[in-house]
Design a protein around this motif. Structure first.
Motif, PDB file in Angstrom:
ATOM      1  N   ALA A   1       0.825  -1.206   0.000  1.00 57.71           N
ATOM      2  CA  ALA A   1       0.000   0.000   0.000  1.00 57.71           C
ATOM      3  C   ALA A   1       0.858   1.255   0.000  1.00 57.71           C
ATOM      4  N   ALA A   2       0.309   2.301  -0.627  1.00 56.22           N
ATOM      5  CA  ALA A   2       0.889   3.643  -0.564  1.00 56.22           C
ATOM      6  C   ALA A   2      -0.147   4.552   0.086  1.00 56.22           C
ATOM      7  N   VAL A   3       0.204   5.155   1.197  1.00 53.83           N
ATOM      8  CA  VAL A   3      -0.716   6.017   1.938  1.00 53.83           C
ATOM      9  C   VAL A   3      -0.431   7.472   1.575  1.00 53.83           C
ATOM     10  N   ILE A   4      -1.423   8.160   1.028  1.00 51.51           N
ATOM     11  CA  ILE A   4      -1.264   9.562   0.645  1.00 51.51           C
ATOM     12  C   ILE A   4      -2.136  10.405   1.561  1.00 51.51           C
ATOM     13  N   ILE A   5      -1.518  11.119   2.476  1.00 50.51           N
ATOM     14  CA  ILE A   5      -2.227  12.005   3.390  1.00 50.51           C
ATOM     15  C   ILE A   5      -2.360  13.365   2.710  1.00 50.51           C
ATOM     16  N   GLY A   6      -3.577  13.743   2.382  1.00 50.32           N
ATOM     17  CA  GLY A   6      -3.784  14.960   1.610  1.00 50.32           C
ATOM     18  C   GLY A   6      -3.911  14.645   0.133  1.00 50.32           C
ATOM     19  N   ALA A   7      -4.738  13.642  -0.174  1.00 50.70           N
ATOM     20  CA  ALA A   7      -4.932  13.206  -1.567  1.00 50.70           C
ATOM     21  C   ALA A   7      -6.007  14.078  -2.207  1.00 50.70           C
ATOM     22  N   GLY A   8      -5.637  15.313  -2.495  1.00 47.22           N
ATOM     23  CA  GLY A   8      -6.592  16.279  -3.023  1.00 47.22           C
ATOM     24  C   GLY A   8      -6.782  16.187  -4.519  1.00 47.22           C
ATOM     25  N   ASP A   9      -7.310  17.266  -5.080  1.00 45.72           N
ATOM     26  CA  ASP A   9      -7.688  17.256  -6.495  1.00 45.72           C
ATOM     27  C   ASP A   9      -6.506  17.447  -7.436  1.00 45.72           C
ATOM     28  N   ALA A  10      -5.379  17.925  -6.939  1.00 46.59           N
ATOM     29  CA  ALA A  10      -4.249  18.212  -7.826  1.00 46.59           C
ATOM     30  C   ALA A  10      -3.072  17.284  -7.527  1.00 46.59           C
ATOM     31  N   THR A  11      -2.096  17.786  -6.778  1.00 47.52           N
ATOM     32  CA  THR A  11      -0.868  17.014  -6.553  1.00 47.52           C
ATOM     33  C   THR A  11      -1.135  15.695  -5.839  1.00 47.52           C
ATOM     34  N   GLY A  12      -1.890  15.728  -4.746  1.00 49.35           N
ATOM     35  CA  GLY A  12      -2.147  14.504  -3.995  1.00 49.35           C
ATOM     36  C   GLY A  12      -2.851  13.457  -4.828  1.00 49.35           C
ATOM     37  N   GLY A  13      -3.836  13.877  -5.614  1.00 49.73           N
ATOM     38  CA  GLY A  13      -4.537  12.941  -6.474  1.00 49.73           C
ATOM     39  C   GLY A  13      -3.633  12.346  -7.528  1.00 49.73           C
ATOM     40  N   ALA A  14      -2.763  13.174  -8.110  1.00 49.42           N
ATOM     41  CA  ALA A  14      -1.824  12.686  -9.119  1.00 49.42           C
ATOM     42  C   ALA A  14      -0.861  11.669  -8.518  1.00 49.42           C
ATOM     43  N   ILE A  15      -0.410  11.922  -7.288  1.00 50.55           N
ATOM     44  CA  ILE A  15       0.491  10.976  -6.615  1.00 50.55           C
ATOM     45  C   ILE A  15      -0.218   9.652  -6.384  1.00 50.55           C
ATOM     46  N   ALA A  16      -1.463   9.713  -5.933  1.00 49.09           N
ATOM     47  CA  ALA A  16      -2.223   8.477  -5.705  1.00 49.09           C
ATOM     48  C   ALA A  16      -2.375   7.685  -6.998  1.00 49.09           C
ATOM     49  N   ARG A  17      -2.707   8.359  -8.081  1.00 48.01           N
ATOM     50  CA  ARG A  17      -2.857   7.664  -9.368  1.00 48.01           C
ATOM     51  C   ARG A  17      -1.547   7.033  -9.816  1.00 48.01           C
ATOM     52  N   ARG A  18      -0.430   7.746  -9.613  1.00 50.45           N
ATOM     53  CA  ARG A  18       0.862   7.214 -10.070  1.00 50.45           C
ATOM     54  C   ARG A  18       1.279   5.987  -9.281  1.00 50.45           C
ATOM     55  N   PHE A  19       1.099   6.011  -7.981  1.00 54.16           N
ATOM     56  CA  PHE A  19       1.486   4.853  -7.179  1.00 54.16           C
ATOM     57  C   PHE A  19       0.556   3.679  -7.460  1.00 54.16           C
ATOM     58  N   ALA A  20      -0.697   3.959  -7.755  1.00 54.27           N
ATOM     59  CA  ALA A  20      -1.611   2.880  -8.121  1.00 54.27           C
ATOM     60  C   ALA A  20      -1.198   2.251  -9.448  1.00 54.27           C
ATOM     61  N   ARG A  21      -0.782   3.067 -10.407  1.00 57.24           N
ATOM     62  CA  ARG A  21      -0.303   2.527 -11.686  1.00 57.24           C
ATOM     63  C   ARG A  21       0.934   1.676 -11.481  1.00 57.24           C
TER      64      ARG A  21
END
Length: 240
Positions: free
Chosen positions: A4-24
């Motif tokens: 798992a990758a935990v993203i604290i602050g997975a907002g609409d811009a940077t945080g969301g992009a980080i979540a998508r990248r780690f999921a990929r």
């Protein structure tokens, strides 16, 4: 066991992009914001792309909630391999108008919450002697601008935390990194409030959240013989 990758602050811009990248990259993206409802659209987007994601509501300033979050992820989702602390709390007030309440709140969001996140990340990673912890910083991490006393104070503290943790945890196999995001990011806030700056997007003059996320993924995958602790990211036209 899943990772798992935990993203604290997975907002609409940077945080969301980080979540998508780690999921990929094959990790389950654990997307965290103040309420679960706020993060659900991102979770659904990642799942619709054929990747794995879970959403959680958590007040990152609450010790009890942060502890419970990491316990829940480890027990029900997978081993935490990466943690990104991405809470901003940027405010601008003249020092004569800065209230103690605002200053304390900014510190709690951008510094104290970072401590809680970092401590709990270390707690679950240390037995495995592996993992990546990334703290998102800003220009204010390096220099305090006029009107940014609260934000700079909190970001300075977060940078110091990252340095201390890196020196302690690096020899135990845990990569701790701090990023300095130096410049405007492609967000709705910049678009609506700073149209002249946003117009630079066509020239790659503002930071693309997807490009930031790619750099975070690179940090996570660096071989330990050449770890980066501090990485600064800015558009090619940005002065520094």
């Amino acid at each position: 066991m899943k990772q798992a990758a935990v993203i604290i602050g997975a907002g609409d811009a940077t945080g969301g992009a980080i979540a998508r990248r780690f999921a990929r990259g094959g990790l389950t993206a654990v997307c965290v914001r103040r309420t679960k409802e706020m993060v659900q659209p991102l979770v659904e987007e990642i799942r619709n792309a054929g990747r794995e994601a879970e959403g959680f509501g958590c007040d990152a300033r609450s010790e009890e909630e942060v502890i419970a979050l990491f316990d829940k992820v480890e027990a029900d989702i997978g081993a935490v391999q990466a943690v990104v602390f991405n809470i901003g709390a940027n405010v601008n007030y003249p020092i004569s108008e800065m209230t103690s309440r605002t200053y304390r709140k900014v510190w709690e969001m951008a510094a104290f919450a970072g401590f809680l996140t970092g401590r709990e990340a270390a707690r679950v990673m240390l037995p495995r002697q592996a993992g990546t912890i990334i703290f998102t910083g800003a220009t204010a991490s390096l220099r305090g601008g006029a009107g940014f006393s609260a934000f700079a104070g909190a970001k300075f503290a977060l940078r110091a935390l990252a340095q201390s943790m890196a020196r302690e945890l690096g020899p135990q196999g845990i990569h701790v990194a701090h990023t300095v995001i130096d410049g405007a990011i492609d967000t709705a806030f910049i678009r609506d409030n700073f149209p002249d700056r946003y117009a630079l997007k066509e020239k790659d003059g503002i930071l693309d959240p997807e490009a930031i996320a790619e750099n975070y993924w690179v940090l996570h995958n660096q071989p330990r013989s050449a770890w980066t602790h501090e990485l600064d990211l800015r558009p090619w036209i940005e002065k520094f």
